[in-house]
Design a protein around this motif. Sequence first.
Motif, mmCIF file in Angstrom:
data_model
loop_
_atom_site.group_PDB
_atom_site.id
_atom_site.type_symbol
_atom_site.label_atom_id
_atom_site.label_comp_id
_atom_site.label_asym_id
_atom_site.label_seq_id
_atom_site.Cartn_x
_atom_site.Cartn_y
_atom_site.Cartn_z
ATOM 1 N N PHE A 32 -8.421 -4.511 -0.548
ATOM 2 C CA PHE A 32 -7.453 -3.436 -0.269
ATOM 3 C C PHE A 32 -6.632 -3.782 0.977
ATOM 4 C CE2 PHE A 32 -6.005 0.408 1.739
ATOM 5 C CZ PHE A 32 -5.574 1.219 0.674
ATOM 6 N N ASP A 33 -7.312 -4.198 2.030
ATOM 7 C CA ASP A 33 -6.636 -4.503 3.291
ATOM 8 C C ASP A 33 -5.665 -5.675 3.162
ATOM 9 O OD1 ASP A 33 -7.973 -2.455 4.551
ATOM 10 O OD2 ASP A 33 -9.511 -3.747 5.425
ATOM 11 N N GLU A 34 -5.995 -6.650 2.320
ATOM 12 C CA GLU A 34 -5.197 -7.874 2.230
ATOM 13 C C GLU A 34 -4.240 -7.892 1.034
ATOM 14 O OE1 GLU A 34 -5.183 -10.156 4.569
ATOM 15 O OE2 GLU A 34 -6.662 -8.964 5.673
ATOM 16 N N GLN B 211 -8.064 4.467 -1.623
ATOM 17 C CA GLN B 211 -8.858 5.122 -0.587
ATOM 18 C C GLN B 211 -8.455 6.586 -0.604
ATOM 19 O OE1 GLN B 211 -8.273 2.952 3.090
ATOM 20 N NE2 GLN B 211 -9.557 1.246 2.416
ATOM 21 N N GLU C 201 -13.836 5.177 -1.670
ATOM 22 C CA GLU C 201 -13.054 3.977 -1.963
ATOM 23 C C GLU C 201 -13.301 3.665 -3.431
ATOM 24 O OE1 GLU C 201 -13.822 0.839 0.820
ATOM 25 O OE2 GLU C 201 -13.268 2.084 2.553
ATOM 26 N N SER D 214 -4.353 6.632 -0.427
ATOM 27 C CA SER D 214 -3.669 5.359 -0.207
ATOM 28 C C SER D 214 -4.096 4.436 -1.334
ATOM 29 C CB SER D 214 -4.046 4.747 1.145
ATOM 30 O OG SER D 214 -3.631 5.594 2.205
ATOM 31 N N HIS E 168 -13.200 -3.605 -0.269
ATOM 32 C CA HIS E 168 -12.564 -3.097 0.946
ATOM 33 C C HIS E 168 -11.603 -4.139 1.533
ATOM 34 C CE1 HIS E 168 -12.387 -0.475 4.527
ATOM 35 N NE2 HIS E 168 -12.296 -1.610 5.195
ATOM 36 N N ALA E 169 -12.049 -5.392 1.584
ATOM 37 C CA ALA E 169 -11.196 -6.460 2.125
ATOM 38 C C ALA E 169 -9.990 -6.698 1.228
ATOM 39 C CB ALA E 169 -12.008 -7.741 2.270
ATOM 40 N N VAL F 299 0.851 -1.190 0.000
ATOM 41 C CA VAL F 299 0.000 0.000 0.000
ATOM 42 C C VAL F 299 0.885 1.239 0.000
ATOM 43 C CG1 VAL F 299 -1.716 1.318 1.283
ATOM 44 C CG2 VAL F 299 -1.884 -1.179 1.169
#
Length: 321
Positions: free
Chosen positions: A170-172, A59, A128, A48, A167-168, A5
């Motif tokens: 992006f996080d992972e 984001q 997002e 980000s 969303h998930a 990221v």
Amino acid sequence: MSDTVHSLSTSGLGSKEQIRYWSDALTDLCGRFDVDPLEASALEGRISYTTVSRLKLCQIEASQHRIAHTSSKSQGSEHPFVKILFQIQGVSYFEQNGCQIQVTPGDCLAYDVSCPHTIISPSLTRHEVVIVPKELLRERGFHFAKMSACKLSARNGTGRIAHDVAHAAFDEAARLSPNSAAGVADSLIDLLLLPLREADTAFDRSGPEAMYVRAQAFIREHLRDPALCIDQISAELGCTKRYLHMLFSERGMTVGDSIWRARLQHCRQELEAHAGKTVTDVAFSWGFSSSSHFSRVFRKCYGVVPSAIHKGPHGGASDVT
């Protein structure tokens, strides 16, 4: 592993530097835009972003501003993306082709970046965003000549599921192998298009495009089957082999070309991920039945032999060159 990221912010910059920095950031993501902070003396913004295979996930948070892409700035070929924007905070006003759309928290906006448009955000907003290359959507029956901006709900139904997965993802993203990232990207694209299909936007439900999309979907689902061939596809879709040949030839390929290209792409992704398999294991797992044939077509496609980008499970040379 997939991309990490990246974050950037206009905080601490002078007002003119903030405008230039924000414009450059947007350009790097999806194309050139004019930026106007409206009545504000500064533009406070933070982005980000990361990638999952060929998708860009962002984001974005920004104070009041206006961004505009005008036709005089670039040609459509320089903006080959569709944006799927999920509004998280604040209100934005989108305008394209004479159509004005108000976007509020819980809304999802899908639009063609190449067409001139403006977005005005009178106060702080958070979005997002998933930036999708058009060529990935064409494979799924997306008609850009027909597309107009479309607002959908991400509060429930398929829109909410698509947002939750984006969303998930992006996080992972930083923890995904290249092979896993490609699979997640494919699934995410299909999920993002579900609410658009339900709205009957920019898609044909019958005709040549729909048949081509169904054929590609069948190929993806049965790619690991060594027996996958045009006879199997035509029988499943209830059409003639001649008709399938016509659909694929109009796109500059044969049915067989499409199968081999997809298999080679998956094989390369696994080899680059340094999975605990030999080159032969990877090739056979994706439907190749001959090591020598795999090596030959791989080299023809990528200009290198498989072993050039892969080490065996114990760090040594691969078993196929």
